[in-house]
Design an enzyme around this catalytic site. Sequence first.
Site, PDB file in Angstrom:
ATOM      1  N   LEU A  33       0.817  -1.221   0.000  1.00 30.47           N
ATOM      2  CA  LEU A  33       0.000   0.000   0.000  1.00 30.47           C
ATOM      3  C   LEU A  33       0.849   1.269   0.000  1.00 30.47           C
ATOM      4  O   LEU A  33       1.897   1.327   0.629  1.00 30.47           O
ATOM      5  CB  LEU A  33      -0.921  -0.001   1.229  1.00 30.47           C
ATOM      6  CG  LEU A  33      -1.873  -1.198   1.341  1.00 30.47           C
ATOM      7  CD1 LEU A  33      -2.770  -1.049   2.569  1.00 30.47           C
ATOM      8  CD2 LEU A  33      -2.706  -1.389   0.091  1.00 30.47           C
ATOM      9  N   HIS A  34       0.351   2.268  -0.731  1.00 32.17           N
ATOM     10  CA  HIS A  34       0.998   3.584  -0.753  1.00 32.17           C
ATOM     11  C   HIS A  34      -0.074   4.646  -0.528  1.00 32.17           C
ATOM     12  O   HIS A  34      -1.269   4.310  -0.362  1.00 32.17           O
ATOM     13  CB  HIS A  34       1.747   3.795  -2.074  1.00 32.17           C
ATOM     14  CG  HIS A  34       0.917   3.499  -3.294  1.00 32.17           C
ATOM     15  ND1 HIS A  34      -0.160   4.266  -3.667  1.00 32.17           N
ATOM     16  CD2 HIS A  34       0.987   2.508  -4.213  1.00 32.17           C
ATOM     17  CE1 HIS A  34      -0.696   3.794  -4.766  1.00 32.17           C
ATOM     18  NE2 HIS A  34      -0.029   2.692  -5.122  1.00 32.17           N
ATOM     19  N   GLY A  36      -1.668   6.516  -2.410  1.00 31.64           N
ATOM     20  CA  GLY A  36      -2.808   6.443  -3.336  1.00 31.64           C
ATOM     21  C   GLY A  36      -3.884   5.512  -2.782  1.00 31.64           C
ATOM     22  O   GLY A  36      -5.071   5.853  -2.761  1.00 31.64           O
ATOM     23  N   HIS A  37      -3.452   4.317  -2.321  1.00 27.90           N
ATOM     24  CA  HIS A  37      -4.419   3.380  -1.721  1.00 27.90           C
ATOM     25  C   HIS A  37      -5.062   4.004  -0.479  1.00 27.90           C
ATOM     26  O   HIS A  37      -6.264   3.890  -0.262  1.00 27.90           O
ATOM     27  CB  HIS A  37      -3.717   2.093  -1.255  1.00 27.90           C
ATOM     28  CG  HIS A  37      -3.148   1.254  -2.348  1.00 27.90           C
ATOM     29  ND1 HIS A  37      -1.800   1.019  -2.474  1.00 27.90           N
ATOM     30  CD2 HIS A  37      -3.743   0.559  -3.342  1.00 27.90           C
ATOM     31  CE1 HIS A  37      -1.591   0.219  -3.501  1.00 27.90           C
ATOM     32  NE2 HIS A  37      -2.742  -0.072  -4.053  1.00 27.90           N
ATOM     33  N   GLY A 149      -8.547   3.560  -8.213  1.00 27.14           N
ATOM     34  CA  GLY A 149      -7.754   4.722  -8.619  1.00 27.14           C
ATOM     35  C   GLY A 149      -7.750   4.895 -10.134  1.00 27.14           C
ATOM     36  O   GLY A 149      -7.819   3.921 -10.889  1.00 27.14           O
ATOM     37  N   LYS A 151      -5.282   5.793 -11.863  1.00 26.61           N
ATOM     38  CA  LYS A 151      -4.014   5.427 -12.519  1.00 26.61           C
ATOM     39  C   LYS A 151      -4.276   4.252 -13.465  1.00 26.61           C
ATOM     40  O   LYS A 151      -3.763   4.206 -14.569  1.00 26.61           O
ATOM     41  CB  LYS A 151      -2.924   5.067 -11.516  1.00 26.61           C
ATOM     42  CG  LYS A 151      -1.598   4.799 -12.237  1.00 26.61           C
ATOM     43  CD  LYS A 151      -0.482   4.471 -11.308  1.00 26.61           C
ATOM     44  CE  LYS A 151      -0.544   3.080 -10.789  1.00 26.61           C
ATOM     45  NZ  LYS A 151      -0.342   2.022 -11.800  1.00 26.61           N
ATOM     46  N   GLN A 155      -8.799  -0.060 -16.269  1.00 25.40           N
ATOM     47  CA  GLN A 155      -9.383  -1.005 -15.295  1.00 25.40           C
ATOM     48  C   GLN A 155     -10.669  -0.408 -14.697  1.00 25.40           C
ATOM     49  O   GLN A 155     -11.687  -1.085 -14.573  1.00 25.40           O
ATOM     50  CB  GLN A 155      -8.370  -1.292 -14.195  1.00 25.40           C
ATOM     51  CG  GLN A 155      -8.955  -2.032 -13.004  1.00 25.40           C
ATOM     52  CD  GLN A 155      -7.908  -2.436 -11.988  1.00 25.40           C
ATOM     53  OE1 GLN A 155      -7.217  -3.408 -12.173  1.00 25.40           O
ATOM     54  NE2 GLN A 155      -7.784  -1.688 -10.900  1.00 25.40           N
TER      55      GLN A 155
HETATM   56  O1  PAF Z   1      -5.768  -2.471  -9.088  1.00 27.22           O
HETATM   57  C1  PAF Z   1      -5.454  -3.484  -8.440  1.00 27.22           C
HETATM   58  O2  PAF Z   1      -4.710  -3.426  -7.468  1.00 27.22           O
HETATM   59  C2  PAF Z   1      -6.002  -4.831  -8.866  1.00 27.22           C
HETATM   60  O3  PAF Z   1      -6.116  -4.924 -10.245  1.00 27.22           O
HETATM   61  C3  PAF Z   1      -7.338  -5.190  -8.190  1.00 27.22           C
HETATM   62  C4  PAF Z   1      -8.442  -4.239  -8.598  1.00 27.22           C
HETATM   63  C5  PAF Z   1      -7.173  -5.173  -6.681  1.00 27.22           C
HETATM   64  C6  PAF Z   1      -7.779  -6.601  -8.601  1.00 27.22           C
HETATM   65  O4  PAF Z   1      -6.827  -7.551  -8.244  1.00 27.22           O
END
Ligand code: PAF
Length: 282
Positions: A33-34, A36-37, A149, A151, A155
Amino acid sequence: MEVFSDSEQINEVIEAIKAQHLKIGFVPTMGALHEGHLALVKKALLNNDKVFVSIFVNPTQFNNVNDLKTYPRTLEDDLKLLEAISSEILIFAPSVDAIYKGNTKSRKFNFDGLELEMEGKFRAGHFDGVGTVVKRLFEIIQPDNAYFGEKDFQQLQIIKKLVDNYNIPVNVVGCDIYRERNGLAMSSRNTRLTDEQKNAAPFIYKTLKAAKEQFGTKSADKVTKWVTMQFKNHPQLKLEYFIIADVDTLKTVKRKSKNKVYRAFIAVYAGDIRLIDNIALN
Ligand code: PAF
């Protein structure tokens, strides 16, 4: 702070939360984790009664064995960072078996073609892996709101498509990109950069900003050619792709239109470390 590792355990807690009609916020992560998370987690805490964070390095979304092997795993540190924000956060850190039940394979999804662009072209099967794990996590956690996010903008668009196309009752919230002071987009993979690569990597965002400026007066094609030239012979960074795309279709822009929204997307290698970034253009 409670840490759950199997879905049966967590089911009981979720049933109890649901029985009280409390709002669940969810931040899916692969750990390391950073800031951003943590920003996603803080936003989730503001807008929900209970917040779950999953920490799971999902094997099916890696198209490169070495990337999966070297992906940073820092569970102890991650838990400390979350605890420092709030001891109320609920953590789901499952094993591969708890998610995949002995069949570590992704299913095939239809994301209306979004999965075929950019990352989809360069990382075969990646979005089927993401779709598989996110759908499974949504089924387990049953969140009202889930935070991702920008970034990983492609996704984010794909997860929005996932919930629409598969009727999953989750509100998907996109959050701004978090950057280091030098502009480098925060990523768990940044921890693997050497000092030399760390010094070189801010060039990615610097180039994106220059591309944005040029996009005001030049064609997408001209800007793309200019960016490609900037990376030619770069001693540390190898451009994989630079694309200017419509945010809805993620298709490369041929001719600019006033009522469309565009973004520039980039993927670059620093050694064997793949970095992605993007910028809103209009
Ligand atoms: O963005 C991520 O860290 C991953 O793609 C996620 C959404 C946790 C799925 O494994």
